[in-house]
Design a protein around this motif. Structure first.
Motif, mmCIF file in Angstrom:
data_model
loop_
_atom_site.group_PDB
_atom_site.id
_atom_site.type_symbol
_atom_site.label_atom_id
_atom_site.label_comp_id
_atom_site.label_asym_id
_atom_site.label_seq_id
_atom_site.Cartn_x
_atom_site.Cartn_y
_atom_site.Cartn_z
ATOM 1 N N GLY A 28 0.829 -1.197 0.000
ATOM 2 C CA GLY A 28 0.000 0.000 0.000
ATOM 3 C C GLY A 28 0.864 1.248 0.000
ATOM 4 O O GLY A 28 1.863 1.342 -0.710
ATOM 5 N N GLU A 29 0.495 2.192 0.843
ATOM 6 C CA GLU A 29 1.175 3.473 0.942
ATOM 7 C C GLU A 29 2.604 3.280 1.447
ATOM 8 O O GLU A 29 2.864 2.434 2.291
ATOM 9 C CB GLU A 29 0.386 4.350 1.913
ATOM 10 C CG GLU A 29 0.643 5.812 1.796
ATOM 11 C CD GLU A 29 -0.316 6.628 2.639
ATOM 12 O OE1 GLU A 29 -0.073 7.833 2.745
ATOM 13 O OE2 GLU A 29 -1.276 6.076 3.187
ATOM 14 N N ASP A 81 2.023 8.820 13.561
ATOM 15 C CA ASP A 81 0.644 8.676 14.028
ATOM 16 C C ASP A 81 -0.254 8.081 12.956
ATOM 17 O O ASP A 81 -1.098 7.224 13.238
ATOM 18 C CB ASP A 81 0.095 10.030 14.486
ATOM 19 C CG ASP A 81 0.792 10.543 15.743
ATOM 20 O OD1 ASP A 81 1.417 9.717 16.453
ATOM 21 O OD2 ASP A 81 0.717 11.759 16.002
ATOM 22 N N LYS A 82 -0.080 8.521 11.716
ATOM 23 C CA LYS A 82 -0.883 7.996 10.599
ATOM 24 C C LYS A 82 -0.615 6.505 10.391
ATOM 25 O O LYS A 82 -1.536 5.707 10.233
ATOM 26 C CB LYS A 82 -0.563 8.781 9.330
ATOM 27 C CG LYS A 82 -1.371 8.376 8.131
ATOM 28 C CD LYS A 82 -1.019 9.246 6.938
ATOM 29 C CE LYS A 82 -1.832 8.870 5.729
ATOM 30 N NZ LYS A 82 -1.491 9.692 4.558
ATOM 31 N N ILE A 83 0.656 6.125 10.418
ATOM 32 C CA ILE A 83 1.027 4.712 10.238
ATOM 33 C C ILE A 83 0.467 3.879 11.385
ATOM 34 O O ILE A 83 -0.107 2.809 11.159
ATOM 35 C CB ILE A 83 2.564 4.572 10.141
ATOM 36 C CG1 ILE A 83 3.074 5.189 8.844
ATOM 37 C CG2 ILE A 83 2.974 3.113 10.225
ATOM 38 C CD1 ILE A 83 4.577 5.316 8.773
ATOM 39 N N GLU A 84 0.619 4.364 12.613
ATOM 40 C CA GLU A 84 0.135 3.618 13.778
ATOM 41 C C GLU A 84 -1.383 3.429 13.711
ATOM 42 O O GLU A 84 -1.903 2.355 14.003
ATOM 43 C CB GLU A 84 0.513 4.349 15.062
ATOM 44 C CG GLU A 84 0.156 3.600 16.319
ATOM 45 C CD GLU A 84 0.653 4.286 17.567
ATOM 46 O OE1 GLU A 84 0.771 3.590 18.596
ATOM 47 O OE2 GLU A 84 0.920 5.497 17.537
ATOM 48 N N LEU A 124 3.101 0.078 4.005
ATOM 49 C CA LEU A 124 2.058 -0.691 4.680
ATOM 50 C C LEU A 124 1.703 -1.851 3.767
ATOM 51 O O LEU A 124 1.563 -1.679 2.554
ATOM 52 C CB LEU A 124 0.831 0.170 4.933
ATOM 53 C CG LEU A 124 1.007 1.264 5.977
ATOM 54 C CD1 LEU A 124 -0.243 2.120 6.057
ATOM 55 C CD2 LEU A 124 1.307 0.678 7.335
ATOM 56 N N ALA A 125 1.545 -3.026 4.345
ATOM 57 C CA ALA A 125 1.318 -4.211 3.523
ATOM 58 C C ALA A 125 0.322 -5.143 4.200
ATOM 59 O O ALA A 125 0.236 -5.204 5.420
ATOM 60 C CB ALA A 125 2.632 -4.943 3.284
ATOM 61 N N ARG A 126 -0.419 -5.853 3.374
ATOM 62 C CA ARG A 126 -1.339 -6.876 3.843
ATOM 63 C C ARG A 126 -0.845 -8.202 3.269
ATOM 64 O O ARG A 126 -0.560 -8.301 2.082
ATOM 65 C CB ARG A 126 -2.756 -6.587 3.358
ATOM 66 C CG ARG A 126 -3.785 -7.596 3.847
ATOM 67 C CD ARG A 126 -5.190 -7.246 3.390
ATOM 68 N NE ARG A 126 -5.594 -5.868 3.613
ATOM 69 C CZ ARG A 126 -6.004 -5.368 4.780
ATOM 70 N NH1 ARG A 126 -6.033 -6.142 5.850
ATOM 71 N NH2 ARG A 126 -6.373 -4.107 4.881
#
Length: 159
Positions: free
Chosen positions: A23-24, A93-96, A124-126
């Motif tokens: 992701g991002e 904060d956004k990542i958390e 960010l990964a799923r």
């Protein structure tokens, strides 16, 4: 003397795109010891198996292998120790928030030098399921076959 335009990539996590839906992404500084920087400048590191965790408002990188610098006499400590990543507070904060809400993982993608400083690109990964991986491989193989057939046709060769 002109600086080279391209940033020298030290390590790339090629397996991340296979194992995760990415992701991002963000560029983060990384806190290193002097001997680790020398080992990185020698072009030796591995991001495979690396991940990041948000702890107490800070992001820590785990499982990244930076080997010992062989010319050093002492103070060659653990090559897989956790290392602090440097990001702005709003980004952390956004990542958390996204990790806690969506159950995503933070994965390192590339490790490189930029203006003399070591940087790591994190995303960010799923995690992909096994059938997702097989489906991605099948799609990639199908597109290769189409390209091969098209090239043969354009060159006037029989199928």
């Amino acid at each position: 003397m002109k600086k080279p335009d391209a940033e020298p990539v030290i390590a790339r996590n090629r397996k991340a795109a296979h194992d995760y839906q990415l992701g991002e992404s963000w560029e983060a500084g990384i806190v290193l010891l002097g001997l680790e920087v020398k080992a990185l400048r020698a072009g030796r590191a591995s991001l495979v198996g690396g991940f990041a965790i948000v702890e107490n408002g800070e992001i820590w990188l785990h499982g990244v292998h930076i080997p010992q610098y062989m010319q050093a006499r002492w103070f060659n400590d653990g090559s897989r120790r956790k290392r602090k990543l440097l990001l702005h507070r709003a980004e952390i904060d956004k990542i958390e928030r996204k990790v806690n809400e969506s159950g995503l993982t933070i994965v390192p993608l590339t490790l490189y030098f930029k203006d003399g400083r070591a940087k790591v690109e994190i995303a960010l990964a799923r995690g992909k399921k096994t059938w997702d991986k097989r489906q991605a491989l099948a799609e990639r193989e199908a597109t290769r076959e189409v390209e091969r057939t098209l090239n043969r046709h354009l060159k006037g060769k029989p199928n």
